[in-house]
Design a protein around this motif. Structure first.
Motif, PDB file in Angstrom:
ATOM      1  N   HIS A 109       8.798   1.684  -5.961  1.00  0.00           N
ATOM      2  CA  HIS A 109       7.406   1.686  -6.400  1.00  0.00           C
ATOM      3  C   HIS A 109       7.129   2.843  -7.350  1.00  0.00           C
ATOM      4  CE1 HIS A 109       5.988  -1.482  -3.608  1.00  0.00           C
ATOM      5  NE2 HIS A 109       6.999  -1.065  -2.885  1.00  0.00           N
ATOM      6  N   GLY A 110       8.136   3.302  -8.048  1.00  0.00           N
ATOM      7  CA  GLY A 110       7.930   4.397  -8.991  1.00  0.00           C
ATOM      8  C   GLY A 110       8.078   5.747  -8.309  1.00  0.00           C
ATOM      9  N   ASP A 111       6.953   6.365  -7.948  1.00  0.00           N
ATOM     10  CA  ASP A 111       7.004   7.696  -7.334  1.00  0.00           C
ATOM     11  C   ASP A 111       7.445   7.657  -5.875  1.00  0.00           C
ATOM     12  OD1 ASP A 111       6.127   8.806  -9.677  1.00  0.00           O
ATOM     13  OD2 ASP A 111       4.018   8.925  -9.069  1.00  0.00           O
TER      14      ASP A 111
ATOM     15  N   LEU B 273       0.841  -1.191   0.000  1.00  0.00           N
ATOM     16  CA  LEU B 273       0.000   0.000   0.000  1.00  0.00           C
ATOM     17  C   LEU B 273       0.875   1.240   0.000  1.00  0.00           C
ATOM     18  CD1 LEU B 273      -2.700  -1.047   2.620  1.00  0.00           C
ATOM     19  CD2 LEU B 273      -2.843  -1.152   0.121  1.00  0.00           C
ATOM     20  N   ALA B 274       0.470   2.242  -0.765  1.00  0.00           N
ATOM     21  CA  ALA B 274       1.217   3.498  -0.798  1.00  0.00           C
ATOM     22  C   ALA B 274       1.149   4.167   0.572  1.00  0.00           C
ATOM     23  CB  ALA B 274       0.642   4.426  -1.859  1.00  0.00           C
ATOM     24  N   PRO B 275       2.275   4.680   1.033  1.00  0.00           N
ATOM     25  CA  PRO B 275       2.262   5.367   2.327  1.00  0.00           C
ATOM     26  C   PRO B 275       1.604   6.733   2.201  1.00  0.00           C
ATOM     27  CG  PRO B 275       4.404   5.572   1.295  1.00  0.00           C
ATOM     28  CD  PRO B 275       3.578   4.692   0.392  1.00  0.00           C
ATOM     29  N   PRO B 276       1.103   7.260   3.298  1.00  0.00           N
ATOM     30  CA  PRO B 276       0.594   8.636   3.265  1.00  0.00           C
ATOM     31  C   PRO B 276       1.771   9.601   3.159  1.00  0.00           C
ATOM     32  CG  PRO B 276       0.474   7.750   5.494  1.00  0.00           C
ATOM     33  CD  PRO B 276       1.002   6.652   4.615  1.00  0.00           C
ATOM     34  N   ILE B 277       1.818  10.326   2.057  1.00  0.00           N
ATOM     35  CA  ILE B 277       2.961  11.220   1.812  1.00  0.00           C
ATOM     36  C   ILE B 277       2.507  12.661   1.980  1.00  0.00           C
ATOM     37  CG2 ILE B 277       4.628  12.002   0.090  1.00  0.00           C
ATOM     38  CD1 ILE B 277       4.622   9.175  -1.066  1.00  0.00           C
TER      39      ILE B 277
ATOM     40  N   TRP C  93       9.973   8.835   1.940  1.00  0.00           N
ATOM     41  CA  TRP C  93       9.392   7.935   0.935  1.00  0.00           C
ATOM     42  C   TRP C  93       9.927   8.163  -0.473  1.00  0.00           C
ATOM     43  CZ3 TRP C  93       7.686   4.167   3.517  1.00  0.00           C
ATOM     44  CH2 TRP C  93       6.954   4.351   4.698  1.00  0.00           C
ATOM     45  N   THR C  94      10.711   9.199  -0.665  1.00  0.00           N
ATOM     46  CA  THR C  94      11.223   9.457  -2.012  1.00  0.00           C
ATOM     47  C   THR C  94      12.755   9.440  -2.084  1.00  0.00           C
ATOM     48  OG1 THR C  94      11.167  11.854  -1.683  1.00  0.00           O
ATOM     49  CG2 THR C  94       9.202  10.839  -2.638  1.00  0.00           C
ATOM     50  N   GLY C  95      13.443   9.488  -0.938  1.00  0.00           N
ATOM     51  CA  GLY C  95      14.905   9.505  -0.940  1.00  0.00           C
ATOM     52  C   GLY C  95      15.524   8.237  -1.507  1.00  0.00           C
ATOM     53  N   GLY C  96      14.774   7.142  -1.428  1.00  0.00           N
ATOM     54  CA  GLY C  96      15.293   5.868  -1.922  1.00  0.00           C
ATOM     55  C   GLY C  96      15.630   5.887  -3.402  1.00  0.00           C
ATOM     56  N   ALA C  97      14.983   6.773  -4.168  1.00  0.00           N
ATOM     57  CA  ALA C  97      15.271   6.866  -5.596  1.00  0.00           C
ATOM     58  C   ALA C  97      16.729   7.260  -5.825  1.00  0.00           C
ATOM     59  CB  ALA C  97      14.326   7.881  -6.262  1.00  0.00           C
ATOM     60  N   ARG C  98      17.310   7.956  -4.856  1.00  0.00           N
ATOM     61  CA  ARG C  98      18.728   8.331  -4.936  1.00  0.00           C
ATOM     62  C   ARG C  98      19.570   7.482  -3.991  1.00  0.00           C
ATOM     63  NH1 ARG C  98      15.731  12.520  -4.243  1.00  0.00           N
ATOM     64  NH2 ARG C  98      16.419  12.824  -2.097  1.00  0.00           N
TER      65      ARG C  98
END
Ligand code: ZN
Length: 145
Positions: free
Chosen positions: A132-134, A16-20, A28-33
């Motif tokens: 998970h993309g975004d 499930l997408a976390p509440p951002i 929730w977005t730092g993992g992309a880097r």
């Protein structure tokens, strides 16, 4: 003797997408880097997790996300054997990891890439990111060192 542990290949779309929001977005977005971004006080330098709105509870300074090392140890864990969600194979490990940066800086997560029967309190772990993309989810695996 016992059979080897089955390969665990979760259907990542089942997560499930976390509440951002503005406070949790870095986490929730730092993992992309490849960054585990944890709030840190700009004044007293204490880390704070989970992310919260407002100032540092220790000194009232401003909290800013900073990359943590992603290293830690298993503080507590449980092995779930019940298929609450059929897309997520059991058993899987739900854990609280104490991050290396600071005593008491604990992170609720899953342990992956390990035999659930082999998990131990105090085991060294390191972060990796479920993409998970975004957004991405920080999870942990055994850290061989
Ligand atoms: Zn502070």
């Amino acid at each position: 003797m016992s059979d080897p542990a089955p390969a665990i290949v979760p259907d990542l779309s089942a997560r499930l997408a976390p509440p951002i929001d503005d406070d949790t977005r870095p986490l929730w977005t730092g993992g992309a880097r490849g960054e585990l971004l944890i709030q840190r006080c700009g004044r007293c330098r204490r880390w704070a997790h989970p992310p919260v709105a407002g100032p540092c509870r220790a000194c009232g300074g401003g909290l800013v996300p900073e990359p943590a090392s992603g290293r830690g140890t298993v503080f507590s864990y449980t092995v779930n054997h019940h298929p609450f969600n059929p897309a997520i194979p059991v058993p899987y490990v739900v854990a609280i990891v104490e991050l290396a940066e600071q005593e008491g800086l604990r992170f609720f997560t899953n342990l992956v890439n390990c035999d659930p029967a082999g998990v131990r309190i105090g085991m060294a772990v390191r972060v990796l990111f479920e993409d998970h993309g975004d957004w991405s989810v920080p999870v942990f695996e055994p850290d061989a060192g």
